[in-house]
Write a protein that holds these residues in place. Structure first.
Motif: not given
Lengths: 264, 264
Positions: A101, A200-204, A258-260, B83, B87, B101-103, B106, B203, B258-264
């Motif tokens: 992925v 660290h996180a985002a809401r989109q 993007f990947a989930l 999750k 923190v 951040v809203k769940r 995913e 994906r 949706f929520a994103l997490r981590g900077t990869g």
DNA sequence: CAGTGGTCTAGACCACGCC
DNA sequence: GCGTGGTCTAGACCACTGA
């Protein structure tokens, strides 16, 4: 960081790549051991030395070979599993995924994306001021109303063509305000990262609507053309708001890939 | 699973909620201990018993109170940190996040989303057949061309109004093919979950375009209205393709949050 | 300084998949 | 049966934070 040893001293079983031969750990490094291992394994996967379907040496052997405990090695491999680079199966082993992925473009900026695609990103700065926050912005940034906030409005170009209009609000004391000329050569996230601000996180939220006349003119579309809308709030690890933005993309020129991961 | 004990036998320090008093572990349960702990802590956060900003008992104390080792307790808390529910700060402690951040939605389906929002989802099945895969579909599902695949075309309704048109392709041998009447009351992901198929990653690509005449008619929009497009491929943990779908949403009625997490 | 999470060790037993 | 990853223990030292 990675050292290649062309010939393994003792060939391992066919089909099983022996990572021990190519992984070195440095106990004096400030980087955690499990992270060193994970990084080197990831490089091996990226470079193709660990091809899709290849089996990794098992945890116990790898630990013994590296002179580390099994939990440490396990933590490294778990990192890769969490990233979706490898698949672990009890009773079977750990394999590099076949159908990789695409790395999620999580929390990257449009500027980064375009840079990576060699799209020669550019920026026209429309607004770059500090002003008191209105009600909506104050709520979005989680600050008191009329707190000073940094407001930014830009047009993003790729290959000299307009791609998006971006409006952003940030706490004014987050980083020193850059001049327009800096904003024209660097993305916002790039500046934040450079100043040590770590997202660290985002809401989109992604939607679509028809272009107004003014928007169409700004972006080189015709009135009523479909536009992608994106609203995003970014947070630090401590939950502080870093940035709130509302963006507008030409649907004819851009899409969100993007990947989930994980079922939550 | 969670047991509430209204009165703590020994009040803990002010501002620090003592989870030990409300957490029970069952060593005979097949559910891992760290998972039992994480589940109960999450319930406490969801229910508000652990309010935003509340400090959790530290790892060592909690381990001692529960009669478990620190790594086990740590693994549980780490789950919550991953999750984004809490923190962790070295030298400080672990706190419930303020700005939750809203769940992330995913790997959920539209049907699930609408159900959760009490939007009375419904479905009109347009196509429900097994047919040989064409070149594009074969590539998307990672199967040989002309392999039999299950093709599904549906219109999703919410409160009896059309919201989306969804085209899906799945390996024909994945689950027993349901009749139209089943598809009208259940989402595709719901059926897959019920059959034991577990999605692990996906994906996804989101874009927008103007509605054609036929699409507009089907969805109750006018020709040229902006539509959100979504293309998704879902995978199992082993990297097998579960489903490939191209969906079309009315932009006036739907957006992707949706929520994103981590900077990869 | 004391307290916290971050990392690491050297073992152990179990459940599962394959033969 | 055997090898694998999944879980768990009972400690240890360190880095960072805040008083």
């Amino acid at each position: 960081m990675r050292v290649t040893t062309p010939n393994s001293p003792r060939p391992s079983s066919p089909g099983i790549w022996d990572p021990g031969a190519e992984i070195l750990v440095d106990h004096s490094s400030p980087m955690p051991l499990y992270f060193q291992i994970a990084t080197q394994l990831e490089s091996a996967i990226d470079s193709g030395a660990l091809a899709p379907g290849a089996r990794l040496d098992n945890e116990v052997h790898l630990a013994g070979r590296l002179g580390l405990s099994r939990p440490t090695v396990r933590q490294a491999i778990q990192m890769l599993a969490d990233k979706g680079l490898v698949v672990r199966k009890r009773g079977v082993g750990t394999q590099v995924v076949h159908n990789r992925v695409k790395r999620g473009v999580e929390l990257t900026s449009l500027f980064d994306d375009l840079s990576a695609l060699d799209q020669r990103p550019g920026t026209r700065v429309l607004v770059n001021v500090v002003e008191p926050a209105g009600a909506a912005v104050a709520r979005a940034l989680d600050v008191a109303e009329r707190t000073e906030v940094w407001r930014l409005e830009r047009v993003r170009l790729a290959r000299s063509e307009p791609i998006a209009r971006m409006c952003n609000y940030l706490p004014a004391d987050l980083i020193p305000l850059p001049g327009d000329e800096v904003l024209e050569t660097r993305g916002l996230y790039q500046l934040l990262r450079g100043a040590g601000v770590r997202m660290h996180a985002a809401r989109q939220s992604i939607g679509a609507r028809a272009a107004s006349r003014a928007e169409a003119e700004l972006l080189g579309e015709s009135e009523g053309a479909p536009l992608l809308t994106m609203e995003r709030t970014s947070y630090t690890a401590a939950g502080q708001v870093v940035e709130y933005g509302t963006h507008l993309y030409r649907a004819s020129r851009y899409s969100f890939d993007f990947a989930l991961r994980g079922t939550g």
